[in-house]
Design a protein around this motif. Sequence first.
Motif, mmCIF file in Angstrom:
data_model
loop_
_atom_site.group_PDB
_atom_site.id
_atom_site.type_symbol
_atom_site.label_atom_id
_atom_site.label_comp_id
_atom_site.label_asym_id
_atom_site.label_seq_id
_atom_site.Cartn_x
_atom_site.Cartn_y
_atom_site.Cartn_z
ATOM 1 N N ALA A 266 0.601 -1.067 0.609
ATOM 2 C CA ALA A 266 -0.069 -0.168 -0.235
ATOM 3 C C ALA A 266 0.887 0.767 -0.266
ATOM 4 N N LEU A 267 1.964 1.295 0.818
ATOM 5 C CA LEU A 267 2.873 2.068 0.840
ATOM 6 C C LEU A 267 3.316 2.724 -0.470
ATOM 7 N N PHE A 268 4.271 0.980 -1.145
ATOM 8 C CA PHE A 268 4.174 1.939 -2.935
ATOM 9 C C PHE A 268 3.321 2.048 -3.215
ATOM 10 N N ASP A 269 2.515 1.747 -3.381
ATOM 11 C CA ASP A 269 0.947 2.005 -4.600
ATOM 12 C C ASP A 269 1.499 3.491 -3.797
ATOM 13 N N THR A 385 17.053 -11.094 -0.023
ATOM 14 C CA THR A 385 15.809 -12.567 -0.844
ATOM 15 C C THR A 385 15.756 -12.255 -2.287
ATOM 16 N N VAL A 386 16.198 -13.127 -3.335
ATOM 17 C CA VAL A 386 15.457 -12.397 -4.172
ATOM 18 C C VAL A 386 14.040 -12.496 -4.161
ATOM 19 N N GLU A 387 12.814 -12.698 -3.200
ATOM 20 C CA GLU A 387 10.893 -11.885 -3.561
ATOM 21 C C GLU A 387 11.097 -10.487 -3.221
ATOM 22 N N TYR A 388 12.916 -10.029 -2.559
ATOM 23 C CA TYR A 388 11.952 -8.739 -2.034
ATOM 24 C C TYR A 388 13.656 -8.036 -2.169
ATOM 25 N N LEU A 389 13.772 -7.903 -3.204
ATOM 26 C CA LEU A 389 15.675 -7.420 -3.418
ATOM 27 C C LEU A 389 14.875 -6.406 -4.776
ATOM 28 N N ASN A 390 14.675 -6.119 -5.443
ATOM 29 C CA ASN A 390 13.692 -5.124 -5.818
ATOM 30 C C ASN A 390 13.344 -4.138 -5.074
ATOM 31 N N ALA A 391 12.384 -4.707 -3.971
ATOM 32 C CA ALA A 391 11.628 -3.737 -3.423
ATOM 33 C C ALA A 391 12.198 -2.659 -2.469
ATOM 34 N N PHE A 392 13.391 -3.252 -1.726
ATOM 35 C CA PHE A 392 14.366 -2.794 -1.218
ATOM 36 C C PHE A 392 15.295 -1.621 -2.477
ATOM 37 N N GLN A 404 10.993 5.900 3.180
ATOM 38 C CA GLN A 404 12.312 5.621 2.327
ATOM 39 C C GLN A 404 11.867 4.581 3.806
ATOM 40 N N LEU A 405 12.326 5.139 5.204
ATOM 41 C CA LEU A 405 12.796 5.004 6.677
ATOM 42 C C LEU A 405 11.741 3.898 6.290
ATOM 43 N N GLN A 406 10.216 4.630 6.352
ATOM 44 C CA GLN A 406 9.787 3.485 6.427
ATOM 45 C C GLN A 406 9.835 1.970 6.208
ATOM 46 N N ALA A 407 9.342 2.245 4.837
ATOM 47 C CA ALA A 407 9.869 0.659 3.471
ATOM 48 C C ALA A 407 10.675 0.211 4.264
ATOM 49 N N LEU A 408 11.497 0.583 4.878
ATOM 50 C CA LEU A 408 12.715 -0.226 5.186
ATOM 51 C C LEU A 408 11.938 -0.340 6.265
ATOM 52 N N ASN A 409 11.491 -0.553 6.967
ATOM 53 C CA ASN A 409 11.138 -0.901 8.756
ATOM 54 C C ASN A 409 10.264 -1.927 8.253
ATOM 55 N N LEU A 410 9.453 -1.734 6.741
ATOM 56 C CA LEU A 410 8.392 -2.769 6.714
ATOM 57 C C LEU A 410 8.990 -4.356 5.526
ATOM 58 N N GLN A 488 19.514 1.511 12.668
ATOM 59 C CA GLN A 488 19.315 0.096 12.662
ATOM 60 C C GLN A 488 18.675 0.303 14.157
ATOM 61 N N ASN A 489 18.521 0.670 14.331
ATOM 62 C CA ASN A 489 18.190 0.697 16.300
ATOM 63 C C ASN A 489 16.654 0.908 16.221
ATOM 64 N N LEU A 490 16.304 1.332 14.603
ATOM 65 C CA LEU A 490 14.561 1.588 14.233
ATOM 66 C C LEU A 490 13.873 0.423 13.678
ATOM 67 N N LEU A 491 15.130 0.293 12.112
ATOM 68 C CA LEU A 491 14.192 -0.764 11.899
ATOM 69 C C LEU A 491 13.895 -2.160 12.032
ATOM 70 N N TRP A 492 14.193 -2.871 12.961
ATOM 71 C CA TRP A 492 13.845 -4.231 13.854
ATOM 72 C C TRP A 492 13.175 -3.631 15.001
ATOM 73 N N THR A 493 11.419 -2.596 14.634
ATOM 74 C CA THR A 493 11.026 -3.069 15.398
ATOM 75 C C THR A 493 9.843 -2.156 14.520
#
Length: 627
Positions: A266-269, A385-392, A404-410, A488-493
């Motif tokens: 939804a975020l990318f959409d 991962t192959v599945e999400y490399l394009n999303a990264f 960008q940070l929110q998407a990386l968190n997800l 990194q302290n935010l992304l693994w939450t």
Amino acid sequence: MHPEPPRSPPRSPGQHPAGPKPNTSPRHSPQSRARARAACQRCNSQDSLDELQMDDFWKEVENIARSGGGAGGGGGGRGEGAREGEVQEEEQQKAPEEGEQEEAWLTEAGLARLFDDSLAADQDQEEDSAAFLSTLTRTQAAAVERRVTSLQQTLRRRNRQHAPDVRDIFRPPKENDEPGGGGSENGQKDASSAEAETELDVEVAFSEQALSYRDHRKPSAGLSSPDDKLPNFKLLRDKTGQTRIGDLSPLDMKKVRRLVLVEMTALFDTAGVDLKAHKAVKVKAKETGLFAVPLAALLDQDQRRAPGTKVPFILQRLMNHIEEDGLDTEGLLRIPGAATRVKSLCQELESSFYEGTFPWQQLKQHDAASLLKLFIRELPHPLLTVEYLNAFLAVNKLPTKKQQLQALNLLVLLLPEANQDTLKALVEFFQRVIDHQAKNKMSLNNVSVVMAPNIFMFKGFRSKITEQQEFSMATGTANIVRLLIRYQNLLWTIPKFIVNQVRQQNMESQKKQNKERAVRKLLKKITDKPSDKAVLEQENSQGFIRVQAPQFSKISMAVQLTEHLQAADVLTRFLSQDSSVAVKGEELCLYEIGGNIKERCLDGETFMKDLFQLNPAAEWVIKPVQR
């Protein structure tokens, strides 16, 4: 040791991957770089990574090419063996056929019954899907609806059986309906409320915030910012406590993953970014050893030696060796070890690592760093991962650093557990390298630029893209790596709005169970003796909670709820009364169990009264951390 196919050397523009031309000019000669750089500058939105630093990126790419196949591979030649290896590499990822992407997405989101007639009659599946769909926000529901509609059109073209009409799945919202089923907190806060750019709001769905930004944004001067001036993002304080990866039960994490997949899409959409997913295809890979072994297989063999291992032993040992006396080494990670020596060390590690006979005291720091990078890029499938490399990679297309940070968190939340843990260990190590930059000359930008090719350019990747695409991706991949390290302290939450949706889904699922319990209660005789539950309800009504602590001599204690009581205070109270407990205090956690959550390890700064109001039916238990 089973040899890996040699890695291909740089090729000239237009040269077919399989055409051996020993005297062709290097793909990244200074002239070639200058031409591509000029073409890229017009569309490069990450120009805070300057030209001089990006030269280190291309040097790293050339070092990788010169190193051959690394784990048992030969040089950079293109004999028959190399071509045979390339066929194997090409099969690592596959573009889905028409309709496959939507089917895979809906299946991963646990919504296969929306297109699979064989599941439509499954009552449990129907109830699960209904509970899940009832929690979605407006933008999340739109993402599901878009995939269902697209799949319906594909199925009609194939003349397959009728799929459910999208209007049967998503009822038109009534007036004053809030997104997210009306019961969650997701729609209760105005996503367009003014907030400082450095604050991360995790109570409102990221895609809802992006929709508000899209509808109200003002012309911007651009996204570029010097590396040392990246926004100092911080999470808005949540009195019910921060939830990190590993804090929730496996059952709730399964729900988290489904919700995060829908929210990420939804975020990318909302930003108008079309994600083209690839699916991983099984490749021949070693099942034992250290290098070029699938991450899951490597952890499996390590866990047989030490149950609970989260990061491969070999990676841990290489990082520890560098940290012991090598963090001040100038050019660490940037200056490569000698290719022939690294290849020999790789073979020696394969034969002696688990026996404990490898001569670590003789391992040079640059060689250890080269082995670490070799380990990452020789994984049969990429760490992201192959599945999400394009999303990264697509994260760079989002319009603000916050998105960008929110998407990386997800995306971090979507990675398999082994990949999450290994990536976390790596970015923590990279930060320790950066902490010594005064001596090793490796800043955040330097480390990101050097590590990007190793993380993103997995085997077979470069043969699939043009030289121009590779130059366009260079700064983008380096930018993703620096964001992973910097934040990194935010992304693994786990964002609060996702946890709230899990709570709401659990409550929806419990409605049927509660009806069944009510019937059983009517059939059960009422005894004179008050039940434990009645005692608990009486304590709760008087402003107390009962905390269970099986490890302590006082296994239960009534604790009064005050405005300032935090989870850490409850732990301290038990520890102060019992010094004989065998488990260390830092290994214990106060858990929230039951009610609208399966199980959650509480952040020490959780305000207990606020959490009790959110989940009054929960039980409170102190036990060892189960991460």
